[in-house]
Enzyme design. Structure first.
Site, PDB file in Angstrom:
ATOM      1  N   HIS A  66       0.831  -1.221   0.000  1.00 38.91           N
ATOM      2  CA  HIS A  66       0.000   0.000   0.000  1.00 38.91           C
ATOM      3  C   HIS A  66       0.854   1.255   0.000  1.00 38.91           C
ATOM      4  O   HIS A  66       0.381   2.324  -0.386  1.00 38.91           O
ATOM      5  CB  HIS A  66      -0.900   0.027   1.250  1.00 38.91           C
ATOM      6  N   HIS A  91       5.503   6.557   6.308  1.00 38.18           N
ATOM      7  CA  HIS A  91       5.169   6.084   4.968  1.00 38.18           C
ATOM      8  C   HIS A  91       4.705   7.279   4.142  1.00 38.18           C
ATOM      9  O   HIS A  91       4.558   8.388   4.675  1.00 38.18           O
ATOM     10  CB  HIS A  91       4.058   5.010   5.035  1.00 38.18           C
ATOM     11  N   HIS A  93       2.241   8.839   0.604  1.00 39.04           N
ATOM     12  CA  HIS A  93       1.153   8.754  -0.369  1.00 39.04           C
ATOM     13  C   HIS A  93       1.572   9.641  -1.531  1.00 39.04           C
ATOM     14  O   HIS A  93       2.130  10.730  -1.307  1.00 39.04           O
ATOM     15  CB  HIS A  93      -0.154   9.262   0.249  1.00 39.04           C
ATOM     16  N   GLU A 104      -2.970  13.376   0.542  1.00 39.58           N
ATOM     17  CA  GLU A 104      -4.286  12.983   1.079  1.00 39.58           C
ATOM     18  C   GLU A 104      -5.018  14.215   1.605  1.00 39.58           C
ATOM     19  O   GLU A 104      -6.152  14.495   1.225  1.00 39.58           O
ATOM     20  CB  GLU A 104      -4.105  11.941   2.191  1.00 39.58           C
ATOM     21  N   HIS A 117       3.576  10.633   6.237  1.00 34.56           N
ATOM     22  CA  HIS A 117       2.956  10.458   7.554  1.00 34.56           C
ATOM     23  C   HIS A 117       3.928   9.750   8.489  1.00 34.56           C
ATOM     24  O   HIS A 117       4.450   8.678   8.162  1.00 34.56           O
ATOM     25  CB  HIS A 117       1.673   9.630   7.438  1.00 34.56           C
ATOM     26  N   THR A 198      -6.186   6.626   7.361  1.00 37.03           N
ATOM     27  CA  THR A 198      -6.725   6.886   6.021  1.00 37.03           C
ATOM     28  C   THR A 198      -6.753   5.605   5.179  1.00 37.03           C
ATOM     29  O   THR A 198      -7.056   5.649   3.998  1.00 37.03           O
ATOM     30  CB  THR A 198      -5.892   7.944   5.274  1.00 37.03           C
TER      31      THR A 198
END
Ligand code: 5EF
Ligand code: ZN
Length: 263
Positions: A66, A91, A93, A104, A117, A198
């Site tokens: 992910h 991690h 996004h 996000e 994050h 999230t």
């Protein structure tokens, strides 16, 4: 748990079928709109401890299907919140090579290229992440908005290893580095609200701190992050690129977003 994705039949509009909280209240991310903001003079600057890791320490850089994540040592923690929040992992996004829009959280509907994050859990009350992850005071996540611009040497400390974790469940050890250098200069200017993970299971357990100021990475660094990884296994014949791994902004309802700065 069951497999979930960001698009298609297992995409975010279907998450609540297996993960009921994803269809509940207090969800993240949100669009941080000016009219929602309320200045709170009691918000103290974020104070972090032991973020400057020695190169003699090894960190695990991994592809969990992910995101790309770095596991963090438990000496790292936030000391300025009502409880001690101990670091677990960080991690990212991101968007995709043709679309550097993958944050996000958005600010007045502006979406950034990516978002980092740093996930912490309340170690005053819970022994580990797993026990904290579904508690209302369980987690505190620091969010950093990322724009494409100036090259960022701090990001190179892990990006240079990213081709070693192209496929799901691959991990490599990387030398420790100063995780503080991944954050913006000012830790006293931020947005603060109560939200959720999230990703599934979307537990409403996160005290969110999104720094006001973004950081930059170069276009090449963005492309490395956005094009290196797959969410499929190494031996699979048709690899599935890992990109556009961001959830859309959620309903704010009656939540207030606090800000630590006046203008
Ligand atoms: N955006 S976010 O901060 O809400 C968030 C993620 F977006 C995300 F992808 C992950 S994950 O672990 O990489 C994969 C799915 O859990 C986590 N991981 C968290 C959630 C559950 C858990 C358990 C142990 C360690 C980390 C985490 C996460 F907190
Ligand atoms: Zn995240």
């Amino acid at each position: 748990g069951a497999s979930w994705t960001y698009n298609g039949p297992e995409g975010e509009h279907h998450w609540s079928k297996h993960y009921p909280y994803c269809g509940g209240a207090f969800q993240s991310p949100i669009d941080i709109k000016s009219e929602l903001l309320r200045f709170d003079p009691t918000l103290r600057p974020i104070e972090i401890q032991n973020y400057n890791l020695s190169p003699n320490e090894q960190l695990t850089l991994g592809n969990n299907g992910h995101s790309v994540q770095i596991s963090l040592p438990s000496k790292m923690h936030i000391s300025s919140l009502p409880h001690r929040y101990t670091a677990a992992q960080l991690h990212f996004h991101w968007g995709s090579s043709g679309r550097p829009l993958g944050s996000e959280h958005t600010v007045n509907s502006k979406q950034y290229a990516a978002e980092m994050h740093v996930v912490h859990f309340n170690s005053d009350k819970y022994p580990n992440m797993s026990m904290a992850v579904d508690k209302s005071d369980g987690l505190a996540v620091l969010g950093v908005l990322i724009e494409v611009g100036e090259f960022n040497p701090a990001f190179q400390q892990f990006l240079r290893f990213i081709n070693g974790i192209k496929y799901i469940d691959q991990r490599v050890q990387v030398p420790g580095f100063n995780i503080r250098a991944l954050l913006p200069a000012r830790l006293d200017e931020f947005y603060r609200y109560d939200g959720s993970l999230t990703t599934p299971p979307c537990y409403p357990s996160v005290l969110w701190t999104i720094f006001r100021n973004h950081v930059t990475i170069s276009r090449k660094q963005f492309l490395d992050m956005a094009t290196a990884l797959y969410s499929s296994y190494a031996q699979e014949s048709s690899p599935v690129p890992l990109n556009e791994n961001f959830r859309k902004p959620q309903l704010v309802d009656s939540r207030v977003v606090l800000v630590s700065f006046k203008e």
